[in-house]
Motif scaffolding. Sequence first.
Motif, PDB file in Angstrom:
ATOM      1  N   ARG A 136      29.283  20.648 -44.996  1.00 31.41           N
ATOM      2  CA  ARG A 136      28.911  20.533 -43.590  1.00 31.41           C
ATOM      3  C   ARG A 136      30.087  20.752 -42.642  1.00 31.41           C
ATOM      4  N   ASN A 137      31.206  20.133 -42.888  1.00 27.83           N
ATOM      5  CA  ASN A 137      32.368  20.218 -42.001  1.00 27.83           C
ATOM      6  C   ASN A 137      33.560  20.835 -42.708  1.00 27.83           C
ATOM      7  N   ARG A 138      33.338  21.865 -43.475  1.00 32.38           N
ATOM      8  CA  ARG A 138      34.437  22.432 -44.249  1.00 32.38           C
ATOM      9  C   ARG A 138      35.483  23.114 -43.375  1.00 32.38           C
ATOM     10  N   ASN A 139      35.153  23.507 -42.129  1.00 31.21           N
ATOM     11  CA  ASN A 139      36.132  24.138 -41.245  1.00 31.21           C
ATOM     12  C   ASN A 139      37.193  23.159 -40.761  1.00 31.21           C
ATOM     13  N   THR A 140      36.881  21.887 -40.741  1.00 29.37           N
ATOM     14  CA  THR A 140      37.849  20.891 -40.286  1.00 29.37           C
ATOM     15  C   THR A 140      38.160  19.867 -41.364  1.00 29.37           C
ATOM     16  N   ARG A 141      37.862  20.189 -42.601  1.00 29.54           N
ATOM     17  CA  ARG A 141      38.040  19.215 -43.681  1.00 29.54           C
ATOM     18  C   ARG A 141      39.472  18.711 -43.776  1.00 29.54           C
ATOM     19  N   MET A 156      13.259  11.382 -67.641  1.00 34.22           N
ATOM     20  CA  MET A 156      13.054  12.571 -66.851  1.00 34.22           C
ATOM     21  C   MET A 156      13.247  12.296 -65.363  1.00 34.22           C
ATOM     22  N   HIS A 157      12.813  11.120 -64.921  1.00 33.69           N
ATOM     23  CA  HIS A 157      12.955  10.768 -63.516  1.00 33.69           C
ATOM     24  C   HIS A 157      14.424  10.586 -63.136  1.00 33.69           C
ATOM     25  N   ILE A 158      15.202  10.086 -64.054  1.00 36.55           N
ATOM     26  CA  ILE A 158      16.626   9.877 -63.796  1.00 36.55           C
ATOM     27  C   ILE A 158      17.331  11.219 -63.632  1.00 36.55           C
ATOM     28  N   VAL A 159      17.029  12.173 -64.462  1.00 37.87           N
ATOM     29  CA  VAL A 159      17.639  13.502 -64.373  1.00 37.87           C
ATOM     30  C   VAL A 159      17.262  14.169 -63.065  1.00 37.87           C
ATOM     31  N   LEU A 160      15.993  14.099 -62.682  1.00 32.08           N
ATOM     32  CA  LEU A 160      15.545  14.679 -61.421  1.00 32.08           C
ATOM     33  C   LEU A 160      16.229  13.997 -60.238  1.00 32.08           C
ATOM     34  N   GLY A 161      16.378  12.693 -60.296  1.00 30.84           N
ATOM     35  CA  GLY A 161      17.077  11.957 -59.238  1.00 30.84           C
ATOM     36  C   GLY A 161      18.541  12.351 -59.132  1.00 30.84           C
ATOM     37  N   LEU A 162      19.202  12.544 -60.276  1.00 25.65           N
ATOM     38  CA  LEU A 162      20.603  12.964 -60.266  1.00 25.65           C
ATOM     39  C   LEU A 162      20.765  14.372 -59.696  1.00 25.65           C
ATOM     40  N   ILE A 163      19.843  15.253 -60.020  1.00 28.34           N
ATOM     41  CA  ILE A 163      19.909  16.619 -59.486  1.00 28.34           C
ATOM     42  C   ILE A 163      19.739  16.604 -57.971  1.00 28.34           C
ATOM     43  N   ILE A 164      18.783  15.842 -57.476  1.00 27.13           N
ATOM     44  CA  ILE A 164      18.574  15.736 -56.023  1.00 27.13           C
ATOM     45  C   ILE A 164      19.793  15.114 -55.351  1.00 27.13           C
ATOM     46  N   ALA A 165      20.366  14.077 -55.933  1.00 27.15           N
ATOM     47  CA  ALA A 165      21.557  13.448 -55.368  1.00 27.15           C
ATOM     48  C   ALA A 165      22.722  14.428 -55.327  1.00 27.15           C
ATOM     49  N   PHE A 166      22.894  15.222 -56.365  1.00 24.83           N
ATOM     50  CA  PHE A 166      23.965  16.216 -56.396  1.00 24.83           C
ATOM     51  C   PHE A 166      23.784  17.256 -55.290  1.00 24.83           C
ATOM     52  N   ILE A 167      22.562  17.706 -55.078  1.00 24.02           N
ATOM     53  CA  ILE A 167      22.289  18.693 -54.032  1.00 24.02           C
ATOM     54  C   ILE A 167      22.581  18.113 -52.643  1.00 24.02           C
ATOM     55  N   VAL A 168      22.178  16.882 -52.408  1.00 21.11           N
ATOM     56  CA  VAL A 168      22.431  16.241 -51.103  1.00 21.11           C
ATOM     57  C   VAL A 168      23.929  16.080 -50.866  1.00 21.11           C
ATOM     58  N   VAL A 169      24.670  15.658 -51.863  1.00 18.54           N
ATOM     59  CA  VAL A 169      26.122  15.505 -51.723  1.00 18.54           C
ATOM     60  C   VAL A 169      26.773  16.864 -51.463  1.00 18.54           C
ATOM     61  N   ALA A 170      26.327  17.910 -52.140  1.00 18.29           N
ATOM     62  CA  ALA A 170      26.883  19.248 -51.940  1.00 18.29           C
ATOM     63  C   ALA A 170      26.626  19.746 -50.527  1.00 18.29           C
ATOM     64  N   ILE A 171      25.453  19.476 -49.983  1.00 15.31           N
ATOM     65  CA  ILE A 171      25.140  19.896 -48.613  1.00 15.31           C
ATOM     66  C   ILE A 171      26.049  19.189 -47.623  1.00 15.31           C
TER      67      ILE A 171
END
Length: 70
Positions: A20-25, A1-16
Amino acid sequence: MHIVLGLIIAFIVVAIFARRNRNTRGCRWREDRAGNRGSLRKYKCAACGAEAFTSQKGPPQTCKSHLPKS
């Protein structure tokens, strides 16, 4: 369960950070010192060929490829 929660948090951080700089990507600004005009620095995008001047430190923050060329 901890691994799944960690993966979800990591995915959210990467998405943010990805949005962040999509105007100049796609832009890769290179300073053209020969084209500087006083305190204005000239930059040219290696990806789309757009040119821009800025008085700020560093390259432009938005893509200029949609602007008409002179």
